[in-house]
Design an enzyme around this catalytic site. Structure first.
Site, short mmCIF file in Angstrom:
data_model
loop_
_atom_site.label_atom_id
_atom_site.label_comp_id
_atom_site.label_asym_id
_atom_site.label_seq_id
_atom_site.Cartn_x
_atom_site.Cartn_y
_atom_site.Cartn_z
N CYS A 75 54.01 51.06 38.35
CA CYS A 75 54.05 50.07 39.43
C CYS A 75 55.13 49.01 39.17
O CYS A 75 55.03 48.24 38.22
CB CYS A 75 52.66 49.43 39.52
SG CYS A 75 52.57 47.89 40.43
N CYS A 86 53.93 45.41 39.19
CA CYS A 86 53.14 45.13 37.98
C CYS A 86 54.07 44.75 36.82
O CYS A 86 53.76 43.85 36.04
CB CYS A 86 52.32 46.36 37.59
SG CYS A 86 51.13 46.87 38.85
#
Length: 114
Positions: free
Chosen positions: A40, A43
């Site tokens: 991600c 993230c």
């Protein structure tokens, strides 16, 4: 809560399973839990922010890899990453999804710190 709360870790704590998450949430007054995935991009963007918060605030920062802990993520209602859950005194008090500015996360933590 205990009279002498445990010293808050100065770096994020990797959560191993559901009982470990419960232990961390009950051990510290304020806990910010980051549900993330290695693949991600957002993230990865928020990671240095969380590391800074771990050093600079009274909150414990916990990280849950949603790929390793799919059942736990599902139980917590996580549908997108990053999802950040803030706990105060053992109860979930806030939830935000997506990358957040450091100032917003710090303010959330301070609102629930004594």
């Amino acid at each position: 809560m205990s009279q002498n709360p445990a010293e808050v870790p100065s770096e994020p704590v990797a959560i191993e399973d559901e009982s470990h998450l419960e232990e961390v949430v009950s051990e510290y007054d304020v806990v910010l839990v980051d549900f993330y995935a290695d693949w991600c991009g957002p993230c990865k963007m928020i990671e240095p922010v969380l590391e800074g918060l771990a050093r600079e605030t009274d909150a414990a920062i916990a990280k849950v890899d949603v790929d390793q802990h799919q059942i736990l993520a599902g139980q917590m209602g996580v549908q997108g990453v990053p999802t950040l859950l803030l706990y105060a005194d053992g109860a979930q008090v806030e939830r935000v999804v997506g990358v957040q500015p450091a100032e917003r996360l710090k303010a959330m933590i301070e609102n629930h710190s004594e």
